[in-house]
Design a protein around this motif. Structure first.
Motif, short mmCIF file in Angstrom:
data_model
loop_
_atom_site.label_atom_id
_atom_site.label_comp_id
_atom_site.label_asym_id
_atom_site.label_seq_id
_atom_site.Cartn_x
_atom_site.Cartn_y
_atom_site.Cartn_z
N ASN A 32 0.83 -1.21 0.00
CA ASN A 32 0.00 0.00 0.00
C ASN A 32 0.86 1.26 0.00
N ASP A 33 1.95 1.24 0.78
CA ASP A 33 2.87 2.37 0.79
C ASP A 33 3.51 2.56 -0.58
N PHE A 34 3.91 1.45 -1.21
CA PHE A 34 4.52 1.55 -2.52
C PHE A 34 3.54 2.09 -3.55
N ALA A 35 2.31 1.58 -3.54
CA ALA A 35 1.29 2.06 -4.48
C ALA A 35 1.10 3.57 -4.32
N ALA A 36 1.04 4.03 -3.09
CA ALA A 36 0.86 5.47 -2.84
C ALA A 36 2.07 6.26 -3.33
N ALA A 37 3.29 5.75 -3.11
CA ALA A 37 4.50 6.45 -3.55
C ALA A 37 4.57 6.53 -5.07
N LEU A 38 4.28 5.41 -5.74
CA LEU A 38 4.33 5.41 -7.20
C LEU A 38 3.22 6.29 -7.78
N GLN A 39 2.04 6.21 -7.21
CA GLN A 39 0.94 7.05 -7.70
C GLN A 39 1.29 8.52 -7.58
N ASP A 80 1.68 -14.71 -3.54
CA ASP A 80 2.69 -15.76 -3.72
C ASP A 80 4.12 -15.26 -3.54
N LEU A 81 4.42 -14.64 -2.43
CA LEU A 81 5.77 -14.20 -2.08
C LEU A 81 6.34 -13.07 -2.95
N HIS A 82 5.50 -12.45 -3.75
CA HIS A 82 5.94 -11.27 -4.49
C HIS A 82 4.81 -10.23 -4.44
N THR A 83 5.08 -9.06 -4.95
CA THR A 83 4.10 -7.98 -4.98
C THR A 83 3.64 -7.77 -6.42
N GLU A 84 2.34 -7.77 -6.62
CA GLU A 84 1.76 -7.48 -7.92
C GLU A 84 1.27 -6.04 -7.92
N VAL A 85 1.58 -5.33 -8.99
CA VAL A 85 1.23 -3.91 -9.11
C VAL A 85 0.40 -3.73 -10.38
N ASP A 86 -0.75 -3.10 -10.24
CA ASP A 86 -1.60 -2.72 -11.37
C ASP A 86 -1.55 -1.20 -11.48
N LEU A 87 -1.19 -0.74 -12.66
CA LEU A 87 -1.02 0.69 -12.90
C LEU A 87 -1.79 1.07 -14.15
N VAL A 88 -2.64 2.09 -14.04
CA VAL A 88 -3.38 2.61 -15.18
C VAL A 88 -2.98 4.08 -15.34
N THR A 89 -2.48 4.40 -16.54
CA THR A 89 -2.00 5.76 -16.79
C THR A 89 -1.99 6.05 -18.28
N ASP A 90 -1.89 7.33 -18.62
CA ASP A 90 -1.69 7.70 -20.01
C ASP A 90 -0.23 8.05 -20.29
N LEU A 91 0.63 7.89 -19.29
CA LEU A 91 2.06 8.14 -19.48
C LEU A 91 2.70 7.01 -20.27
N MET A 93 5.63 4.25 -21.39
CA MET A 93 6.45 3.34 -20.60
C MET A 93 7.79 3.97 -20.22
N SER A 94 8.35 4.81 -21.06
CA SER A 94 9.64 5.42 -20.74
C SER A 94 9.57 6.24 -19.45
N ILE A 95 8.47 6.94 -19.24
CA ILE A 95 8.32 7.74 -18.01
C ILE A 95 8.02 6.83 -16.83
N VAL A 96 7.15 5.85 -17.02
CA VAL A 96 6.85 4.90 -15.95
C VAL A 96 8.14 4.21 -15.50
N ARG A 97 8.95 3.76 -16.47
CA ARG A 97 10.21 3.07 -16.17
C ARG A 97 11.14 3.99 -15.36
N HIS A 98 11.26 5.23 -15.78
CA HIS A 98 12.14 6.18 -15.09
C HIS A 98 11.72 6.36 -13.63
N ARG A 99 10.43 6.57 -13.39
CA ARG A 99 9.94 6.78 -12.02
C ARG A 99 10.12 5.51 -11.18
N LEU A 100 9.82 4.35 -11.76
CA LEU A 100 10.02 3.08 -11.04
C LEU A 100 11.49 2.90 -10.67
N ASN A 101 12.39 3.19 -11.61
CA ASN A 101 13.81 3.02 -11.33
C ASN A 101 14.31 3.98 -10.26
#
Length: 116
Positions: A32-39, A80-91, A93-101
């Motif tokens: 939940n913290d990660f989802a909020a930070a990425l959002q 199952d021992l990992h985190t699944e993230v669902d993201l909906v945006t009009d940005l 992938m290059s911008i999504v990748r940059h922010r994730l990194n």
């Protein structure tokens, strides 16, 4: 108008997923913290502006990389021992990748992408 995309991501070990720069990286405690930070990173320019200010020539950074999507939606959950993230945006992938990194480094994987 840009088309919206639905990104399906996974993070193997969110507890240890951290970006390379301590002042920019995710320091939360769970999905939940990660989802909020990425959002927030996708909706608001703060993370990008802090990163840009750290660059040798901030004025030479492509301003398009700072684009935001005020309606971006991020949800994350443990599965199952990992985190699944669902993201909906009009940005793109290059911008999504940059922010994730910036937030969690290379600790994520794109599992799928579809039109939203």
């Amino acid at each position: 108008m840009a088309s919206r995309s639905h990104f399906y991501l996974s993070i193997d070990d969110l507890a240890h997923a951290r970006g390379p720069e301590p002042s920019l990286r995710y320091e939360g405690a769970g999905p939940n913290d990660f989802a909020a930070a990425l959002q927030q990173a996708l909706r608001e320019p703060g993370l990008f502006e802090r990163w840009r200010a750290m660059q040798p020539e901030p004025d030479e950074v492509d301003p398009a990389l700072g684009k935001t999507d005020p309606s971006a939606q991020v949800n994350a959950r443990v599965a199952d021992l990992h985190t699944e993230v669902d993201l909906v945006t009009d940005l793109p992938m290059s911008i999504v990748r940059h922010r994730l990194n910036l937030l969690i480094g290379p600790s994520w994987k794109l599992r799928d992408m579809r039109a939203a």
